[in-house]
Design a protein around this motif. Sequence first.
Motif, short mmCIF file in Angstrom:
data_model
loop_
_atom_site.label_atom_id
_atom_site.label_comp_id
_atom_site.label_asym_id
_atom_site.label_seq_id
_atom_site.Cartn_x
_atom_site.Cartn_y
_atom_site.Cartn_z
N THR A 72 0.81 -1.14 -0.25
CA THR A 72 0.10 0.08 0.13
C THR A 72 0.77 1.16 -0.03
N ALA A 73 1.87 1.31 0.95
CA ALA A 73 2.90 2.38 0.74
C ALA A 73 3.58 2.38 -0.49
N ARG A 74 3.89 1.49 -0.81
CA ARG A 74 4.14 1.87 -1.90
C ARG A 74 3.41 2.51 -3.55
N ARG A 75 2.40 1.42 -3.20
CA ARG A 75 1.37 2.44 -4.28
C ARG A 75 1.09 3.92 -3.97
N ILE A 76 0.90 4.50 -2.90
CA ILE A 76 1.13 5.39 -2.94
C ILE A 76 2.32 5.90 -3.23
N ALA A 77 3.55 5.71 -2.71
CA ALA A 77 3.84 6.54 -2.83
C ALA A 77 5.41 6.77 -4.78
N LEU A 78 4.56 5.81 -5.30
CA LEU A 78 5.03 5.34 -6.64
C LEU A 78 4.05 6.29 -7.35
N GLY A 79 1.94 6.33 -6.99
CA GLY A 79 1.02 7.35 -7.51
C GLY A 79 2.02 8.70 -6.80
N THR A 80 2.32 8.91 -6.00
CA THR A 80 2.86 10.24 -5.55
C THR A 80 3.15 11.10 -6.69
N GLU A 81 4.99 10.20 -6.84
CA GLU A 81 5.79 10.44 -8.05
C GLU A 81 5.51 10.82 -9.32
N LEU A 82 4.56 10.16 -9.93
CA LEU A 82 3.82 10.03 -10.91
C LEU A 82 3.09 11.15 -11.07
N ARG A 83 2.34 11.50 -9.71
CA ARG A 83 1.66 12.68 -9.88
C ARG A 83 2.63 13.96 -10.19
N ARG A 84 3.31 13.76 -9.51
CA ARG A 84 4.52 15.06 -9.54
C ARG A 84 5.10 14.99 -11.03
N GLU A 108 -2.67 7.35 -9.30
CA GLU A 108 -1.77 8.27 -8.55
C GLU A 108 -2.05 8.58 -7.00
N THR A 109 -3.13 8.54 -7.00
CA THR A 109 -3.68 8.51 -5.76
C THR A 109 -2.95 7.08 -4.80
N GLY A 110 -2.99 6.19 -5.34
CA GLY A 110 -1.86 4.78 -4.60
C GLY A 110 -3.28 3.55 -4.37
N SER A 111 -4.78 3.74 -4.98
CA SER A 111 -5.57 3.25 -4.48
C SER A 111 -5.21 1.58 -6.20
N ILE A 112 -4.39 1.58 -6.46
CA ILE A 112 -4.47 1.02 -7.33
C ILE A 112 -2.97 0.69 -8.35
N ALA A 113 -2.67 -0.57 -8.54
CA ALA A 113 -1.38 -0.08 -9.19
C ALA A 113 -1.34 -0.70 -10.20
N LEU A 114 -0.29 0.33 -11.29
CA LEU A 114 -0.87 0.07 -12.83
C LEU A 114 -0.45 -1.35 -13.16
N LYS A 115 -1.17 -1.68 -14.08
CA LYS A 115 -1.25 -3.16 -14.80
C LYS A 115 -0.03 -3.79 -15.57
N GLN A 116 0.18 -3.27 -15.81
CA GLN A 116 1.31 -3.41 -16.65
C GLN A 116 2.54 -2.43 -16.64
N SER A 145 4.88 -2.63 -5.66
CA SER A 145 3.68 -2.66 -5.04
C SER A 145 2.65 -2.92 -5.54
N ALA A 146 2.61 -3.99 -6.40
CA ALA A 146 1.52 -5.68 -7.33
C ALA A 146 0.80 -5.34 -6.65
N SER A 147 1.06 -6.09 -5.52
CA SER A 147 0.28 -6.80 -4.93
C SER A 147 -1.14 -6.14 -3.95
N GLN A 148 -1.89 -7.23 -3.99
CA GLN A 148 -3.12 -6.17 -3.14
C GLN A 148 -3.34 -6.95 -1.80
N GLU A 149 -3.90 -6.06 -0.49
CA GLU A 149 -3.72 -6.65 0.80
C GLU A 149 -5.44 -6.52 0.97
#
Length: 309
Positions: free
Chosen positions: A27-39, A66-74, A103-107
């Motif tokens: 989850t934290a990694r999805r948020i981090a990646l999303g934040t970076e992509l949005r920036r 970008e909000t960290g809700s989901i991961a990029l599929k590919q 970040s791909a796995s879902q909790e």
Amino acid sequence: MNTQRQTQPGLRRPRKAMRVGARIGPTARRIALGTELRRMRSEAGMTLEQAVKGLGFSESHLQRVETGSIALKQASHLRSLLKRYDVTDEDHIAALAQLHRESASQEWTSFASAVHPTVRTHANVESVARAIKAWHPTLVLGLLQTKRYATTIFEMEKLHDETTSEYIDQSVRLRMKRKELLTRGEDPVHLWAILGEAALRHVVGSADVMREQYAEIAALSERENVTVQILRTHEVGYRFGTNFTLLDLGEALPSTVQTDVPWGSVCMSDKTREVGRFSRKFGSLSATAMSPEKTVGFLQQLSREVSDA
């Protein structure tokens, strides 16, 4: 495309959002990646529509990424975005690709059929919070609920929402699982909850259920990481009609505010303006509420007064 970009966009370095410790989960990694992509999209001067044009996925999908809700599929989707944003530094690309893999796995997958997807997203974000501030005016905050209280709440809604017994069981299990954030042995979450007096005087189930609930809140409030205040109905001062939760995710991730919406989902935002607005609301509510030192005594008073009549 914005021509005001940095002269060497490929040399952009990850900011704090990229420095996510090894113990932090997906989850934290999805948020981090999303934040970076949005920036990076913002620095590239692109709208969501411009960013995804011709890449095989939608604006709404990228927005949720970008909000960290989901991961990029590919992984190829990530590389396509980075190419569009003119990111060419190989070390940076490798770091982002690694973050994407992790970040791909879902909790909370065992609760996938039990609750609205946005509620699972909130549970995911909540699970990586360092500190939580919450205001609940009409019902006891979920993180403070007993199993009997939570079960009764879901049972009361069963007729209106046409839910099943299995749904109720999974929903209660999820709520009890989330509650472990407060009592885990290592680095428990710091919770500061403000409850409306009405939330405590409204009898859910029976007087016995409420006495157990009062005792649970009192016990949790004695923990060093938990602060509970009660806002009396007769107090003159600020109050807010609906509940909200502020999630402090530490220095590496953006703080988030969550509010419930009527159809059982939640609305979340990490926009600085919105987080600041609700932080000010929480400060005003805290100033109006009783001091934490009076909480246990008031709960004991309620326990003596409550009845099934």
